[in-house]
Design a protein around this motif. Structure first.
Motif, PDB file in Angstrom:
ATOM      1  N   UNK A   1       0.842  -1.144  -0.007  1.00 20.73           N
ATOM      2  CA  UNK A   1       0.086   0.064   0.000  1.00 20.73           C
ATOM      3  C   UNK A   1       0.851   1.328   0.063  1.00 20.73           C
ATOM      4  N   UNK A   2       0.211   2.432  -0.434  1.00 19.70           N
ATOM      5  CA  UNK A   2       0.913   3.733  -0.265  1.00 19.70           C
ATOM      6  C   UNK A   2       1.100   4.028   1.109  1.00 19.70           C
ATOM      7  N   UNK A   3       2.283   4.623   1.620  1.00 16.10           N
ATOM      8  CA  UNK A   3       2.438   5.006   3.036  1.00 16.10           C
ATOM      9  C   UNK A   3       3.266   6.279   2.843  1.00 16.10           C
ATOM     10  N   UNK A   4       3.251   7.060   4.284  1.00 16.45           N
ATOM     11  CA  UNK A   4       3.966   8.213   4.401  1.00 16.45           C
ATOM     12  C   UNK A   4       5.326   7.817   5.415  1.00 16.45           C
ATOM     13  N   UNK A   5       6.513   8.324   5.094  1.00 16.74           N
ATOM     14  CA  UNK A   5       7.483   8.436   5.925  1.00 16.74           C
ATOM     15  C   UNK A   5       7.622   9.893   6.252  1.00 16.74           C
TER      16      UNK A   5
ATOM     17  N   UNK B   1      13.475  -0.282  -4.379  1.00 18.54           N
ATOM     18  CA  UNK B   1      14.365  -1.185  -4.792  1.00 18.54           C
ATOM     19  C   UNK B   1      14.781  -0.674  -6.126  1.00 18.54           C
ATOM     20  N   UNK B   2      13.817  -0.128  -7.060  1.00 21.02           N
ATOM     21  CA  UNK B   2      14.251   0.475  -8.228  1.00 21.02           C
ATOM     22  C   UNK B   2      14.910   1.867  -8.255  1.00 21.02           C
ATOM     23  N   UNK B   3      15.173   2.260  -7.099  1.00 19.20           N
ATOM     24  CA  UNK B   3      15.728   3.535  -6.720  1.00 19.20           C
ATOM     25  C   UNK B   3      15.177   4.972  -7.069  1.00 19.20           C
ATOM     26  N   UNK B   4      13.682   4.746  -7.455  1.00 18.33           N
ATOM     27  CA  UNK B   4      13.059   5.933  -7.787  1.00 18.33           C
ATOM     28  C   UNK B   4      12.481   6.629  -6.790  1.00 18.33           C
ATOM     29  N   UNK B   5      12.477   5.906  -5.453  1.00 18.80           N
ATOM     30  CA  UNK B   5      11.735   6.833  -4.428  1.00 18.80           C
ATOM     31  C   UNK B   5      12.343   6.657  -3.117  1.00 18.80           C
ATOM     32  N   UNK B   6      12.707   7.643  -2.266  1.00 14.42           N
ATOM     33  CA  UNK B   6      13.494   7.749  -1.154  1.00 14.42           C
ATOM     34  C   UNK B   6      12.868   8.544  -0.187  1.00 14.42           C
ATOM     35  N   UNK B   7      13.130   8.230   1.074  1.00 13.20           N
ATOM     36  CA  UNK B   7      12.507   9.205   2.128  1.00 13.20           C
ATOM     37  C   UNK B   7      13.631   8.597   3.325  1.00 13.20           C
ATOM     38  N   UNK B   8      13.951  10.203   4.079  1.00  8.30           N
ATOM     39  CA  UNK B   8      14.800   9.831   5.218  1.00  8.30           C
ATOM     40  C   UNK B   8      14.085  10.395   6.358  1.00  8.30           C
ATOM     41  N   UNK B   9      14.056  10.065   7.613  1.00  5.94           N
ATOM     42  CA  UNK B   9      13.663  10.672   8.758  1.00  5.94           C
ATOM     43  C   UNK B   9      14.349  10.115  10.025  1.00  5.94           C
ATOM     44  N   UNK B  10      14.305  11.070  10.873  1.00  6.72           N
ATOM     45  CA  UNK B  10      15.096  11.155  12.130  1.00  6.72           C
ATOM     46  C   UNK B  10      14.168  10.157  13.043  1.00  6.72           C
ATOM     47  N   UNK B  11      14.751   9.503  14.086  1.00  2.00           N
ATOM     48  CA  UNK B  11      14.430   8.570  14.738  1.00  2.00           C
ATOM     49  C   UNK B  11      14.769   8.562  16.329  1.00  2.00           C
ATOM     50  N   UNK B  12      13.974   7.842  17.182  1.00  2.00           N
ATOM     51  CA  UNK B  12      14.680   7.948  18.517  1.00  2.00           C
ATOM     52  C   UNK B  12      14.355   6.259  18.925  1.00  2.00           C
ATOM     53  N   UNK B  13      15.229   5.718  19.860  1.00  2.00           N
ATOM     54  CA  UNK B  13      15.123   4.348  20.421  1.00  2.00           C
ATOM     55  C   UNK B  13      13.837   4.361  21.304  1.00  2.00           C
TER      56      UNK B  13
ATOM     57  N   UNK C   1      14.310  -6.382  21.678  1.00  2.00           N
ATOM     58  CA  UNK C   1      13.212  -5.628  22.220  1.00  2.00           C
ATOM     59  C   UNK C   1      13.613  -4.123  21.400  1.00  2.00           C
ATOM     60  N   UNK C   2      14.654  -3.934  20.737  1.00  2.00           N
ATOM     61  CA  UNK C   2      15.037  -2.610  20.231  1.00  2.00           C
ATOM     62  C   UNK C   2      14.251  -2.123  19.068  1.00  2.00           C
ATOM     63  N   UNK C   3      13.702  -0.921  19.275  1.00  2.00           N
ATOM     64  CA  UNK C   3      13.063  -0.506  18.124  1.00  2.00           C
ATOM     65  C   UNK C   3      13.246   0.813  17.809  1.00  2.00           C
ATOM     66  N   UNK C   4      12.927   1.336  16.942  1.00  2.00           N
ATOM     67  CA  UNK C   4      13.075   3.039  16.612  1.00  2.00           C
ATOM     68  C   UNK C   4      11.818   3.354  16.280  1.00  2.00           C
ATOM     69  N   UNK C   5      11.397   4.695  16.818  1.00  2.00           N
ATOM     70  CA  UNK C   5      10.096   5.474  16.310  1.00  2.00           C
ATOM     71  C   UNK C   5      10.601   6.565  15.702  1.00  2.00           C
ATOM     72  N   UNK C   6       9.774   6.800  14.530  1.00  2.00           N
ATOM     73  CA  UNK C   6      10.073   7.939  13.539  1.00  2.00           C
ATOM     74  C   UNK C   6       9.460   9.224  14.723  1.00  2.00           C
ATOM     75  N   UNK C   7      10.369  10.112  14.352  1.00  2.00           N
ATOM     76  CA  UNK C   7      10.026  11.640  15.094  1.00  2.00           C
ATOM     77  C   UNK C   7       9.096  12.117  14.219  1.00  2.00           C
ATOM     78  N   UNK C   8       9.172  12.310  12.885  1.00  2.00           N
ATOM     79  CA  UNK C   8       8.249  13.035  12.130  1.00  2.00           C
ATOM     80  C   UNK C   8       7.037  12.177  11.596  1.00  2.00           C
TER      81      UNK C   8
END
Length: 94
Positions: free
Chosen positions: A7-11, A39-51, A82-89
């Motif tokens: 499905x389409x999604x937001x980062x 995987x095709x290199x056409x779409x990308x997003x970067x977001x900051x995280x916290x543990x 039990x280590x995860x990261x949560x997106x800040x944005x």
């Protein structure tokens, strides 16, 4: 993590189409960043995280929240920990 997201999604504030993605996390960088790249290199997003402390899982997993008609990437959890990261944005700013 390699993921086939059906499905389409937001980062953060970026909307990505359904498809195959590589999700990478650099916990050594300050601040920690999560990169989601198609995987095709056409779409990308970067977001900051916290543990965060997450529910243990045998496999790596991506956690999405549904908000209205959209899915938001909320969390990434490493396998066998039990280590995860949560997106800040998680939500776009008005």
């Amino acid at each position: 993590v390699e993921a086939n997201i059906p499905f389409d999604f937001k980062v953060g504030t970026v909307v990505l189409p359904a498809g195959q993605y590589d999700v990478t996390y650099d916990g050594e960088a300050i601040p920690s960043a999560l990169v989601v790249r198609s995987r095709d290199g056409r779409h990308e997003a970067l977001v900051l995280t916290e543990p965060v402390d997450a529910k243990a899982s045998k496999n790596a997993r991506l956690v999405f929240e549904k908000e209205g008609g959209s899915y938001l990437l909320h969390e990434d959890v490493a396998p066998d920990t039990r280590l995860g990261i949560e997106l800040l944005e998680k939500h776009p700013k008005a």
